[in-house]
Design an enzyme around this catalytic site. Structure first.
Site, PDB file in Angstrom:
ATOM      1  N   ILE A  84       5.211   5.238  -8.396  1.00 46.57           N
ATOM      2  CA  ILE A  84       3.983   5.588  -7.685  1.00 46.57           C
ATOM      3  C   ILE A  84       3.911   4.846  -6.362  1.00 46.57           C
ATOM      4  O   ILE A  84       4.103   3.633  -6.319  1.00 46.57           O
ATOM      5  CB  ILE A  84       2.754   5.204  -8.547  1.00 46.57           C
ATOM      6  CG1 ILE A  84       2.859   5.830  -9.944  1.00 46.57           C
ATOM      7  CG2 ILE A  84       1.454   5.618  -7.862  1.00 46.57           C
ATOM      8  CD1 ILE A  84       1.997   5.160 -10.991  1.00 46.57           C
ATOM      9  N   CYS A  85       3.641   5.572  -5.295  1.00 52.73           N
ATOM     10  CA  CYS A  85       3.454   4.953  -3.988  1.00 52.73           C
ATOM     11  C   CYS A  85       1.954   4.737  -3.788  1.00 52.73           C
ATOM     12  O   CYS A  85       1.219   5.672  -3.503  1.00 52.73           O
ATOM     13  CB  CYS A  85       4.014   5.863  -2.894  1.00 52.73           C
ATOM     14  SG  CYS A  85       3.880   5.130  -1.262  1.00 52.73           S
TER      15      CYS A  85
END
Length: 152
Positions: A84-85
């Site tokens: 996840i960014c």
């Protein structure tokens, strides 16, 4: 010791007062957690149940937990490995993690990111440009993935 008592406190709070649409539990050891996030209403992830893995580092809360999706999700800020960014998942200077944040806050932030992708900071460039320039196609693809991988 401080880490264990804090984690125990956080988990009991998550069990008694979970954020809406989020559940979290221990997966064996204290530093190996699992979570489920329900896809938000009026998003392409609606009716989906998304499983996440949370690995709590030795230095928690001075270092953020490592969180990734176990359920495949079609999203500009989440890659095929489930990474996840999101700024709160990274240490400064690049990230916004602070020891005052907790697992509940992180899961709520991820739930928010699912509802409001950030196409300007993508992990998946192709999905990001689809989100920006062909939203209908993005929404259709995201709904299809949700039905296929996150449907009950």
């Amino acid at each position: 010791m401080q880490r264990a008592s804090r984690l125990t406190r956080e988990l009991s709070l998550l069990a008694t007062e979970p954020p809406p649409g989020i559940t979290c539990w221990q997966n064996g050891q204290l530093d190996d957690l699992r979570a489920q996030i329900l896809g938000g209403v009026d998003t392409p992830y609606e009716k989906g149940i998304f499983n996440l893995e949370i690995i709590v580092p030795e230095r928690y809360p001075f270092e953020p937990p490592k969180i990734r999706f176990l359920t495949p999700i079609y999203h500009p800020n989440i890659d095929s490995a489930g990474r996840i960014c999101l700024d709160v998942l990274k240490l400064p200077p690049k990230g916004a993690w602070r020891p005052s944040l907790n697992i509940s806050t992180l899961l709520t932030s991820i739930q928010l990111l699912m509802a409001e992708p950030n196409p300007d900071d993508p992990l998946m460039a192709d999905i990001s440009s689809e989100y920006k320039y062909n939203k209908q196609l993005f929404l259709r693809n995201a709904r299809e993935w949700t039905e296929k991988y996150a449907g009950q």
